[in-house]
Design an enzyme around this catalytic site. Structure first.
Site, short mmCIF file in Angstrom:
data_model
loop_
_atom_site.label_atom_id
_atom_site.label_comp_id
_atom_site.label_asym_id
_atom_site.label_seq_id
_atom_site.Cartn_x
_atom_site.Cartn_y
_atom_site.Cartn_z
N HIS A 189 0.84 -1.20 0.00
CA HIS A 189 0.00 0.00 0.00
C HIS A 189 0.89 1.26 0.00
O HIS A 189 2.03 1.23 0.49
CB HIS A 189 -0.90 0.02 1.23
CG HIS A 189 -2.03 -0.97 1.17
ND1 HIS A 189 -3.12 -0.93 2.00
CD2 HIS A 189 -2.24 -2.05 0.36
CE1 HIS A 189 -3.94 -1.92 1.72
NE2 HIS A 189 -3.43 -2.63 0.73
N GLU B 71 0.90 3.91 1.83
CA GLU B 71 1.38 4.37 3.14
C GLU B 71 2.57 3.54 3.63
O GLU B 71 3.53 4.08 4.18
CB GLU B 71 0.26 4.29 4.20
CG GLU B 71 -0.98 5.11 3.88
CD GLU B 71 -2.06 4.26 3.19
OE1 GLU B 71 -1.74 3.55 2.21
OE2 GLU B 71 -3.21 4.32 3.63
N CYS C 180 -6.31 1.82 5.67
CA CYS C 180 -6.89 0.54 6.12
C CYS C 180 -6.34 0.21 7.51
O CYS C 180 -5.55 0.96 8.08
CB CYS C 180 -6.55 -0.57 5.12
SG CYS C 180 -4.83 -1.10 5.19
N CYS D 66 -2.44 -0.09 7.49
CA CYS D 66 -1.74 1.19 7.35
C CYS D 66 -1.96 2.10 8.55
O CYS D 66 -1.05 2.81 8.98
CB CYS D 66 -2.15 1.86 6.04
SG CYS D 66 -1.57 0.92 4.59
#
Lengths: 152, 152
Positions: free
Chosen positions: B53, B55, B83, B86
């Protein structure tokens, strides 16, 4: 010996590797079709990485090994209840079952500090089995911190 | 122009990089002392990584740059509500403030699907500012999925 005991003993071996490099002793293994496909131990300080937890390291290795972000059919064995980040990574990777040893009231995200599996609309809910070899998994951490305090 | 608008525009540039490689367009930047020190865009499919992801990629880069797992004094700007994984990484890394654009009812962990900051006994609570350029941050994702459906 029950299989999950065997694999948790392997996770404990990983935790000991962390202890040897003066990291909080937490370890894990990921198992697919009866084989350990990835191992990880806490390396946060060694690597100066906030994502350097045992589970993230093992999940990363497993996805490289399978060449897929989907770790379907994989189980993870970890000595300490996963934190929010690692529980989220377990959900993201579609891991099938989580076996953990000791509970973590200070950040365990599978029931102790919060239960992230209660989130609405998440598309994967791994099965969770807690308390596997919990005495050993807990005492290795307690002993580590005790020794740290005494050495000061 | 407000600073947080400027940085969210940079996060949107990152989201566009994700779109160009056919990833769900989500991007982020990490800012310290008025400087962007790390950037990330979603690369889950490209890298076949469940932790790929925006992040996580940016947090990893920032900690390497600062040679520290502690990203104290850093703010993160991300186009979509983080999410569980993260959000957990943001907590782990001690990031100061989280600015996000669009909310994510299907997995946003800073209030939409769950609020992980309500966990007991966690030792860091970043400040959260939501809805920054939310139309742009939302429409880039909606357009991506619309185009995907039409191309099928």
């Amino acid at each position: 010996m029950e299989k999950y005991i065997k694999y948790m003993k392997e996770a404990l071996k990983e935790a000991k590797k962390a202890e040897l490099i003066d990291e909080v002793p937490i370890g894990c293994v990921i198992v697919k079709d009866g084989k350990i496909i990835a191992r990880g131990h806490n390396q946060r300080e060694t690597n100066q990485s906030p994502i350097g937890h045992a589970e993230i390291i093992a999940i990363n290795k497993a996805s490289k090994k399978l060449n897929s972000w989907r770790l379907e059919g994989c189980d993870i064995y970890v000595t300490l209840e996963p934190c929010i980040m690692c529980s989220g990574a377990i959900i993201q990777s579609r891991i099938n079952k989580v076996y953990y040893g000791a509970s973590d009231p200070k950040g365990g995200a599978l029931g102790s500090s919060i239960n992230v599996l209660e989130a609405n609309n998440i598309n994967h809910h791994p099965e969770v089995i807690s308390g596997v070899l919990k005495e050993e998994c807990s005492s290795i951490i307690t002993s580590y911190f005790k020794a740290k305090r005494q050495s000061k």
